[in-house]
Design a protein around this motif. Structure first.
Motif, PDB file in Angstrom:
ATOM      1  N   ILE A   1      16.665  -1.098  24.114  1.00 33.68           N
ATOM      2  CA  ILE A   1      15.903  -0.123  23.336  1.00 33.68           C
ATOM      3  C   ILE A   1      16.479  -0.003  21.926  1.00 33.68           C
ATOM      4  N   GLN A   2      17.809   0.073  21.835  1.00 34.95           N
ATOM      5  CA  GLN A   2      18.459   0.177  20.526  1.00 34.95           C
ATOM      6  C   GLN A   2      18.147  -1.037  19.659  1.00 34.95           C
ATOM      7  N   GLU A   3      18.162  -2.219  20.272  1.00 35.25           N
ATOM      8  CA  GLU A   3      17.886  -3.450  19.526  1.00 35.25           C
ATOM      9  C   GLU A   3      16.438  -3.463  19.031  1.00 35.25           C
ATOM     10  N   SER A   4      15.512  -3.003  19.883  1.00 35.54           N
ATOM     11  CA  SER A   4      14.105  -2.954  19.490  1.00 35.54           C
ATOM     12  C   SER A   4      13.893  -1.980  18.342  1.00 35.54           C
ATOM     13  N   SER A  47       0.835  -1.189   0.000  1.00 36.58           N
ATOM     14  CA  SER A  47       0.000   0.000   0.000  1.00 36.58           C
ATOM     15  C   SER A  47       0.874   1.244   0.000  1.00 36.58           C
ATOM     16  N   LYS A  48       0.255   2.409  -0.069  1.00 35.97           N
ATOM     17  CA  LYS A  48       1.020   3.659  -0.160  1.00 35.97           C
ATOM     18  C   LYS A  48       1.800   3.939   1.101  1.00 35.97           C
ATOM     19  N   THR A  49       1.311   3.439   2.223  1.00 37.13           N
ATOM     20  CA  THR A  49       2.003   3.660   3.487  1.00 37.13           C
ATOM     21  C   THR A  49       2.213   2.343   4.170  1.00 37.13           C
ATOM     22  N   ASN A  50       3.288   2.255   4.910  1.00 33.62           N
ATOM     23  CA  ASN A  50       3.547   1.070   5.712  1.00 33.62           C
ATOM     24  C   ASN A  50       2.961   1.292   7.095  1.00 33.62           C
ATOM     25  N   ASN A  51       1.890   0.625   7.376  1.00 38.09           N
ATOM     26  CA  ASN A  51       1.162   0.860   8.616  1.00 38.09           C
ATOM     27  C   ASN A  51       1.721   0.002   9.740  1.00 38.09           C
ATOM     28  N   LEU A  52       2.856   0.409  10.259  1.00 35.40           N
ATOM     29  CA  LEU A  52       3.364  -0.289  11.436  1.00 35.40           C
ATOM     30  C   LEU A  52       2.436  -0.001  12.597  1.00 35.40           C
ATOM     31  N   LYS A  53       2.115  -1.027  13.332  1.00 33.08           N
ATOM     32  CA  LYS A  53       1.226  -0.841  14.466  1.00 33.08           C
ATOM     33  C   LYS A  53       1.940  -0.050  15.550  1.00 33.08           C
ATOM     34  N   GLU A  54       1.201   0.395  16.533  1.00 37.21           N
ATOM     35  CA  GLU A  54       1.770   1.181  17.620  1.00 37.21           C
ATOM     36  C   GLU A  54       3.013   0.499  18.162  1.00 37.21           C
ATOM     37  N   ILE A  55       4.103   1.245  18.181  1.00 35.53           N
ATOM     38  CA  ILE A  55       5.373   0.679  18.624  1.00 35.53           C
ATOM     39  C   ILE A  55       5.365   0.521  20.137  1.00 35.53           C
ATOM     40  N   LYS A  56       5.650  -0.675  20.577  1.00 35.13           N
ATOM     41  CA  LYS A  56       5.725  -0.937  22.008  1.00 35.13           C
ATOM     42  C   LYS A  56       7.041  -1.634  22.309  1.00 35.13           C
ATOM     43  N   HIS A 101      23.002  -1.068  34.766  1.00 34.48           N
ATOM     44  CA  HIS A 101      21.605  -1.398  34.507  1.00 34.48           C
ATOM     45  C   HIS A 101      21.028  -0.518  33.400  1.00 34.48           C
ATOM     46  N   ILE A 102      21.357   0.785  33.441  1.00 33.78           N
ATOM     47  CA  ILE A 102      20.860   1.714  32.422  1.00 33.78           C
ATOM     48  C   ILE A 102      21.405   1.340  31.042  1.00 33.78           C
ATOM     49  N   GLU A 103      22.674   0.964  31.004  1.00 36.00           N
ATOM     50  CA  GLU A 103      23.291   0.570  29.739  1.00 36.00           C
ATOM     51  C   GLU A 103      22.595  -0.657  29.156  1.00 36.00           C
ATOM     52  N   GLU A 104      22.224  -1.607  30.004  1.00 33.15           N
ATOM     53  CA  GLU A 104      21.521  -2.793  29.537  1.00 33.15           C
ATOM     54  C   GLU A 104      20.172  -2.411  28.927  1.00 33.15           C
TER      55      GLU A 104
END
Length: 405
Positions: free
Chosen positions: A235-238, A149-158, A227-230
């Motif tokens: 988050i980066q991987e997601s 389709s014209k747009t890629n409708n990714l669902k709400e990112i969680k 812990h924050i780095e983990e």
């Protein structure tokens, strides 16, 4: 679906235990079809046809599953056993449709034939509602996984993250450091302050106490940073996975559009190594369906169907008028010796089969056109356009290719 049949008075059962017996029969059929997925299209075609022959072997198999759980079934439902049998099949199909691949199998197997079967009244509304629900599910999955389709409708990112772990202060170490700074070295108990009650004592105290506290706080911050780095890495991987999916969808969409547009403009059959405009009617529809299936993923947006119909219309010179299906099948019968080079024979294990399998039966001299009612549930006078016929064949090819895997 059994409950829906009851609610709409399509079947009548006064005792709840008999409803449970039908549900148990459905569970048995579900286990059977889960093991033999190639039988699912047959049971789809049976369920959708209110005029299915009661002596059909697969119908009798389902009837026996009901009798195994409900001994008096035939005497209680002697006038309308077929409706009960079809209700059990629909209940099974509804459960199977929880799997998106099997839902698509049900959709592709029934989408075309249902228009020509004699569904009426509440039963028609119920069955079409069931089919539309599956169709909406397929469309949503197709856009989400392989959007063109014209747009890629990714669902709400969680991004699911667990809360940061609690960090702890080593109270014993802190107390030891403070005790060493405060207590006179001569008092014992770990005291290290050599001074007493003068300016030097306070200097030693403040310097060594500050060092001890600083060391403890640094240890706490190191724990927290770890812990924050983990969490940041997660988050980066997601985000990476989400972006990768977005780029993949864009690439797949672009590649598919490019291939289809080139295929349509070239008007060239990879199977026959010839222009589609040189292929006679009857043979053309089969070749188009097979060639098209080479491009299209198993689950696809419905716009793909319209593209195929428009491609067929663009190839043929004549208007896309309705024809009797017997006339279309006669065109195929006349080309069956040529078709044997391009379609494979197959074992026909059921009485009710897909249109493409019926055509294979004609090509390899297993069926005659006059057997169409027995194997498809429609009459020889059923009318449809050649573009509709092409689309029907394409759906069947998609089913057959999936079941080969």
């Amino acid at each position: 679906m059994i409950q829906e049949f009851l609610t709409n008075n399509l079947i009548q059962i006064t005792e709840d235990e008999n409803v449970d017996k039908l549900l148990k029969a459905s569970v048995s059929l579900e286990k059977k079809l889960t093991k033999s997925k190639n039988k699912i299209p047959t049971f789809v075609l049976i369920a959708f046809d209110p005029e299915i022959n009661p002596t059909n072997p697969d119908v009798l198999d389902v009837q026996q599953l009901i009798i195994d759980n409900w001994k008096t079934f035939t005497s209680n439902c002697k006038d309308t056993p077929l409706t009960y049998i079809r209700a059990v099949i629909f209940e099974t199909l509804e459960k199977l449709s929880a799997d998106i691949n099997l839902a698509n199998l049900i959709w592709l197997s029934s989408k075309n034939i249902q228009k020509y079967l004699k569904l009426k009244g509440k039963e028609k509304d119920l069955i079409i509602g069931f089919l539309n629900q599956i169709g909406n599910k397929i469309e949503e999955a197709a856009i989400d996984n392989y959007s063109i389709s014209k747009t890629n409708n990714l669902k709400e990112i969680k991004i699911e993250l667990t809360k940061l772990q609690d960090v702890t202060i080593d109270n014993v170490k802190l107390e030891t450091s403070l005790m060493a700074a405060i207590s006179h070295s001569g008092w014992g108990q770990g005291g290290q302050n050599p001074h007493w009650n003068d300016v030097n004592w306070t200097k030693f105290l403040s310097k060594n106490a500050a060092n001890g506290i600083s060391e403890i706080l640094k240890s706490v911050l190191v724990q927290q940073n770890t812990h924050i780095e983990e969490k940041l890495n997660k988050i980066q991987e997601s985000i990476k996975n989400i972006v990768t999916k977005l780029l993949l969808n864009n690439n797949n969409s672009l590649n598919l559009r490019t291939e289809l547009l080139w295929w349509k403009e070239a008007c060239y059959s990879g199977i026959l190594k010839a222009s589609y405009k040189e292929i006679p009617k009857g043979l053309l529809e089969i070749i188009l369906a097979i060639d098209y299936s080479e491009f299209i993923p198993y689950i696809y947006p419905q716009s793909v169907n319209y593209f195929l119909k428009e491609t067929h219309i663009g190839i043929t010179i004549e208007e896309d008028n309705k024809m009797k299906i017997s006339e279309i099948l006669k065109l195929i019968d006349d080309k069956k010796e040529l078709l044997k080079q391009y379609i494979a024979d197959s074992e026909i294990e059921s009485e009710r089969i897909l249109l493409f399998d019926f055509i294979r039966g004609i090509v390899f001299n297993k069926f005659s056109i006059k057997e169409i009612k027995k194997h498809l549930g429609i009459t020889e006078t059923t009318e449809l356009t050649l573009s509709e016929f092409t689309l029907w064949l394409f759906h069947d090819v998609q089913v057959i290719n999936f079941l080969k895997k």
